[in-house]
Design an enzyme around this catalytic site. Structure first.
Site, PDB file in Angstrom:
ATOM      1  N   HIS A 154       3.402   1.901   2.142  1.00 40.47           N
ATOM      2  CA  HIS A 154       3.922   2.352   3.439  1.00 40.47           C
ATOM      3  C   HIS A 154       5.437   2.222   3.535  1.00 40.47           C
ATOM      4  O   HIS A 154       6.044   1.376   2.897  1.00 40.47           O
ATOM      5  CB  HIS A 154       3.211   1.657   4.612  1.00 40.47           C
ATOM      6  CG  HIS A 154       3.502   0.204   4.799  1.00 40.47           C
ATOM      7  ND1 HIS A 154       2.517  -0.728   5.046  1.00 40.47           N
ATOM      8  CD2 HIS A 154       4.660  -0.505   4.799  1.00 40.47           C
ATOM      9  CE1 HIS A 154       3.068  -1.917   5.196  1.00 40.47           C
ATOM     10  NE2 HIS A 154       4.362  -1.816   5.054  1.00 40.47           N
ATOM     11  N   ASP A 201       0.828  -1.220   0.000  1.00 41.47           N
ATOM     12  CA  ASP A 201       0.000   0.000   0.000  1.00 41.47           C
ATOM     13  C   ASP A 201       0.857   1.262   0.000  1.00 41.47           C
ATOM     14  O   ASP A 201       0.346   2.362   0.198  1.00 41.47           O
ATOM     15  CB  ASP A 201      -0.959   0.002   1.203  1.00 41.47           C
ATOM     16  CG  ASP A 201      -0.232  -0.001   2.547  1.00 41.47           C
ATOM     17  OD1 ASP A 201       1.023   0.021   2.565  1.00 41.47           O
ATOM     18  OD2 ASP A 201      -0.918  -0.015   3.589  1.00 41.47           O
ATOM     19  N   GLU A 242       1.421   4.097   7.535  1.00 46.25           N
ATOM     20  CA  GLU A 242       0.394   3.715   6.566  1.00 46.25           C
ATOM     21  C   GLU A 242      -0.080   4.939   5.777  1.00 46.25           C
ATOM     22  O   GLU A 242       0.180   6.076   6.175  1.00 46.25           O
ATOM     23  CB  GLU A 242      -0.794   3.079   7.307  1.00 46.25           C
ATOM     24  CG  GLU A 242      -0.462   1.774   8.036  1.00 46.25           C
ATOM     25  CD  GLU A 242      -0.292   0.571   7.096  1.00 46.25           C
ATOM     26  OE1 GLU A 242       0.092   0.754   5.934  1.00 46.25           O
ATOM     27  OE2 GLU A 242      -0.545  -0.562   7.557  1.00 46.25           O
TER      28      GLU A 242
HETATM   29  C1  F6R Z   1       9.262  -3.511   8.325  1.00 48.13           C
HETATM   30  C2  F6R Z   1       8.925  -2.367   7.478  1.00 48.13           C
HETATM   31  C3  F6R Z   1       7.876  -2.493   6.443  1.00 48.13           C
HETATM   32  C4  F6R Z   1       8.234  -3.510   5.380  1.00 48.13           C
HETATM   33  C5  F6R Z   1       7.130  -3.612   4.331  1.00 48.13           C
HETATM   34  C6  F6R Z   1       7.453  -4.644   3.276  1.00 48.13           C
HETATM   35  O1  F6R Z   1      10.301  -3.183   9.222  1.00 48.13           O
HETATM   36  O2  F6R Z   1       9.506  -1.347   7.657  1.00 48.13           O
HETATM   37  O3  F6R Z   1       7.697  -1.238   5.837  1.00 48.13           O
HETATM   38  O4  F6R Z   1       9.431  -3.132   4.765  1.00 48.13           O
HETATM   39  O5  F6R Z   1       5.935  -3.950   4.970  1.00 48.13           O
HETATM   40  O6  F6R Z   1       7.439  -5.909   3.853  1.00 48.13           O
HETATM   41  P1  F6R Z   1       7.969  -7.174   3.058  1.00 48.13           P
HETATM   42  O7  F6R Z   1       9.438  -6.935   2.855  1.00 48.13           O
HETATM   43  O8  F6R Z   1       7.744  -8.347   3.962  1.00 48.13           O
HETATM   44  O9  F6R Z   1       7.244  -7.238   1.785  1.00 48.13           O
END
Ligand code: F6R
Length: 261
Positions: free
Chosen positions: A138, A136, A143
């Site tokens: 973030h 999304d 968010e």
């Molecule tokens: C976690 C973080 C999140 C992840 C994001 C992508 O510390 O900062 O922003 O980087 O949710 O997550 P993955 O890499 O599992 O797709």
């Protein structure tokens, strides 16, 4: 923003590892900002390999993680404390006292978040921040709708993020609703940002981050304001970019004096 597109996540992660290693060679007492999730796993594995095979020394490094779930004990299998221990800290030589991960069990969350900000400041600020991207858009757990000036604080996850992260919670356990996350204002103050995104599921968020308008609706887009942000992508994550061929040409044709890897 420098957009670097490589065929695979493995190749992009190797470039990211070389950038982190270069930062550490230039400043052995670097302050690194760290992310969790699937995205940085290859990067951490490569840094651990560089440590054991090439003596890359982390003994003077300080780290600050982006986020943690509220209510999870550090020993919980899905906690980010546990993730970092298993995927990175157990394999390199960062002194324990220089590792910082938000405490999901903090009793006074606002006071704890202020102290986390102060600890980053007292360490001299973050030299290099590693980031993943939510589907999304973030960054950290900021968010869509998060203030572009936000600091470390409590946030409520969207259902989309809770669903995305459900794979880390086994045995029917609920993904927590609340987290502590560095703010977007905290992240943007890092001296360099390295955003990694891999796979088709990230393609839309990558396109909005890199080529869309800067908006709180896509927190990643704030990086367009950062003077030293590099975005490392595999082919699938880059597949919705309209200027992909241009970014590839730029990367392949850098003047020799500009090649920093
Ligand atoms: C976690 C973080 C999140 C992840 C994001 C992508 O510390 O900062 O922003 O980087 O949710 O997550 P993955 O890499 O599992 O797709």
């Amino acid at each position: 923003m420098e957009v670097i597109i490589l065929p695979t996540a493995e190749e992009a992660s190797q470039v990211a590892a070389r950038l982190v290693a270069r930062q550490m060679r230039e400043k052995p007492a670097s302050v690194l900002g760290l992310a969790t999730g699937s995205t940085p796993c290859n990067l951490y594995a490569e840094l651990a390999r560089m440590h054991s095979a090439k003596g890359l020394d982390f003994s003077n490094v300080t780290t600050f993680n982006l986020d943690e779930y509220i209510g999870l004990d550090p020993a919980h299998p899905a906690s980010y404390h546990r993730f970092m221990d298993e995927n990175f800290f157990a394999h390199v030589n960062i002194p324990r006292e220089r590792i910082h991960i938000p405490d999901g069990l903090a009793r006074d969350v606002p006071a704890y978040c202020d102290a986390y900000e102060k600890a980053i400041h007292d360490a001299g600020g973050i030299d290099l921040q590693i980031l993943g991207l939510g589907s999304d858009g973030h960054l950290g757990f900021n968010e869509p709708g998060s203030s572009l000036a936000s600091r470390t604080r409590i946030k409520t996850l969207t259902e989309r993020t809770r669903n995305d992260n459900a794979r880390f919670f086994t045995g029917g356990q609920e993904v927590p609703h609340h987290v502590i996350t560095m703010g977007l204002g905290t992240i943007i103050e890092s001296r360099m940002c390295l955003l990694l995104a891999f796979g088709k599921a990230k393609a839309q968020a990558v396109a909005a981050t890199v080529e869309g308008p800067v908006t709180a609706s896509v927190p990643g887009s704030l990086l367009q304001f950062h003077p030293r942000a590099k975005v490392l992508l595999d082919a699938e994550a880059a597949s919705s970019l309209t200027r992909a061929e241009y970014y590839k040409w730029v990367y392949q044709n850098k003047p020799t004096w500009q090649i920093d890897l």
